[in-house]
Write a protein that holds these residues in place. Structure first.
Motif, mmCIF file in Angstrom:
data_model
loop_
_atom_site.group_PDB
_atom_site.id
_atom_site.type_symbol
_atom_site.label_atom_id
_atom_site.label_comp_id
_atom_site.label_asym_id
_atom_site.label_seq_id
_atom_site.Cartn_x
_atom_site.Cartn_y
_atom_site.Cartn_z
ATOM 1 N N SER A 50 -36.803 47.456 80.361
ATOM 2 C CA SER A 50 -35.716 47.158 81.282
ATOM 3 C C SER A 50 -36.249 46.455 82.535
ATOM 4 O O SER A 50 -35.672 45.458 82.995
ATOM 5 C CB SER A 50 -34.992 48.448 81.669
ATOM 6 O OG SER A 50 -33.925 48.168 82.545
ATOM 7 N N GLU A 102 -32.820 36.683 78.929
ATOM 8 C CA GLU A 102 -31.504 36.888 78.330
ATOM 9 C C GLU A 102 -31.601 37.142 76.833
ATOM 10 O O GLU A 102 -30.621 37.545 76.215
ATOM 11 C CB GLU A 102 -30.616 35.677 78.592
ATOM 12 C CG GLU A 102 -30.324 35.464 80.071
ATOM 13 C CD GLU A 102 -29.454 34.258 80.339
ATOM 14 O OE1 GLU A 102 -29.164 33.484 79.397
ATOM 15 O OE2 GLU A 102 -29.057 34.074 81.497
ATOM 16 N N LEU A 130 -29.970 46.371 76.079
ATOM 17 C CA LEU A 130 -28.804 45.511 75.865
ATOM 18 C C LEU A 130 -27.521 46.324 76.025
ATOM 19 O O LEU A 130 -26.597 45.911 76.740
ATOM 20 C CB LEU A 130 -28.859 44.877 74.465
ATOM 21 C CG LEU A 130 -27.643 44.070 74.020
ATOM 22 C CD1 LEU A 130 -27.561 42.765 74.794
ATOM 23 C CD2 LEU A 130 -27.696 43.804 72.522
ATOM 24 N N LYS A 131 -27.466 47.483 75.394
ATOM 25 C CA LYS A 131 -26.262 48.314 75.427
ATOM 26 C C LYS A 131 -25.986 48.881 76.820
ATOM 27 O O LYS A 131 -24.828 49.087 77.183
ATOM 28 C CB LYS A 131 -26.379 49.440 74.403
ATOM 29 C CG LYS A 131 -26.263 48.923 72.976
ATOM 30 C CD LYS A 131 -26.499 49.915 71.868
ATOM 31 C CE LYS A 131 -26.314 51.343 72.162
ATOM 32 N NZ LYS A 131 -26.610 52.229 71.038
ATOM 33 N N GLY A 191 -26.275 47.366 79.571
ATOM 34 C CA GLY A 191 -25.512 46.329 80.267
ATOM 35 C C GLY A 191 -25.870 46.104 81.727
ATOM 36 O O GLY A 191 -25.105 45.465 82.439
ATOM 37 N N ASN A 192 -27.014 46.598 82.161
ATOM 38 C CA ASN A 192 -27.371 46.420 83.573
ATOM 39 C C ASN A 192 -28.529 45.437 83.766
ATOM 40 O O ASN A 192 -29.220 45.478 84.775
ATOM 41 C CB ASN A 192 -27.707 47.770 84.209
ATOM 42 C CG ASN A 192 -28.846 48.479 83.516
ATOM 43 O OD1 ASN A 192 -29.358 48.009 82.513
ATOM 44 N ND2 ASN A 192 -29.247 49.619 84.056
ATOM 45 N N THR A 193 -28.744 44.574 82.783
ATOM 46 C CA THR A 193 -29.756 43.522 82.855
ATOM 47 C C THR A 193 -29.109 42.219 82.380
ATOM 48 O O THR A 193 -28.004 42.236 81.844
ATOM 49 C CB THR A 193 -30.978 43.834 81.949
ATOM 50 O OG1 THR A 193 -30.575 43.720 80.579
ATOM 51 C CG2 THR A 193 -31.552 45.216 82.220
ATOM 52 N N ARG A 209 -28.698 39.394 76.740
ATOM 53 C CA ARG A 209 -27.501 39.110 75.935
ATOM 54 C C ARG A 209 -27.769 39.178 74.442
ATOM 55 O O ARG A 209 -26.856 39.409 73.660
ATOM 56 C CB ARG A 209 -26.963 37.703 76.239
ATOM 57 C CG ARG A 209 -26.460 37.495 77.630
ATOM 58 C CD ARG A 209 -25.923 36.084 77.840
ATOM 59 N NE ARG A 209 -26.995 35.105 77.686
ATOM 60 C CZ ARG A 209 -26.930 34.008 76.931
ATOM 61 N NH1 ARG A 209 -25.861 33.725 76.248
ATOM 62 N NH2 ARG A 209 -27.949 33.177 76.870
#
Length: 171
Positions: free
Chosen positions: A86, A95, A111-112, A114-116, A119
């Motif tokens: 992370s 990405e 990824l799940k 969602g704070n980075t 994609r």
């Protein structure tokens, strides 16, 4: 330089790992397909693409694919724990992550969360160590997307002065 060598010596060994010898021409074709697969996922010049893999042909192919696009390679230790992954993703702005399936859980969790900026997680398998990989939005199978991609050289304005890699270390 790689394209020039591949054009002049397509049958000459480029990648040798144990008993496996892959010639320039084959690796170049695979790198072109991988680059075009990345383009279909929205990767473009200057984007960061993390690669989490031990020394395997897929690492070299992914690296060459990024070089063809002008994407910036961010090597990450495949043994890095979730918080490290992370941090590297956030810090580098990656990405997309290309990862050996056995190590895909960390990037998928990132990824799940969602704070980075992450994609896409692209997982690849090797015959000696296959692993179950979670499916879902943004999770892709390397062989599927590369297999469906065009073999043509990607259209990218890549220059020798472009940044190719952001090197992270665990030390």
């Amino acid at each position: 330089m790689f394209n020039s060598c591949a054009e002049k010596n397509p049958d000459r060994d480029y990648l040798i790992i144990n008993d496996l010898c892959l010639p320039y021409g084959l690796v170049n074709m695979m790198a072109r397909k991988a680059a075009n697969a990345l383009v279909t996922l929205g990767v473009k010049k200057g984007d960061r693409v993390a690669i989490m893999s031990p020394n395997l042909p897929q690492y070299v192919i992914a690296f060459q694919a990024c070089a063809k696009l002008g994407a910036i390679v961010v090597p990450i230790n495949p043994l890095a724990a979730g918080p490290e992954v992370s941090h590297y993703i956030k810090d580098s702005g990656a990405e997309t992550v290309i990862v050996l399936a056995a190590f895909a859980k960390g990037p998928i969790d990132v990824l799940k969360a969602g704070n980075t900026p992450l994609r896409n997680v692209i997982a690849f398998q090797i015959p000696s160590v296959t692993s179950e990989v979670e499916t879902g939005p943004g999770i892709h199978d390397f062989n599927e997307i590369v297999g469906a991609a065009a073999e043509s050289e990607p259209d990218a304005d890549v220059r020798g002065s472009d940044v190719l890699m952001l090197q992270y270390t665990g030390g």
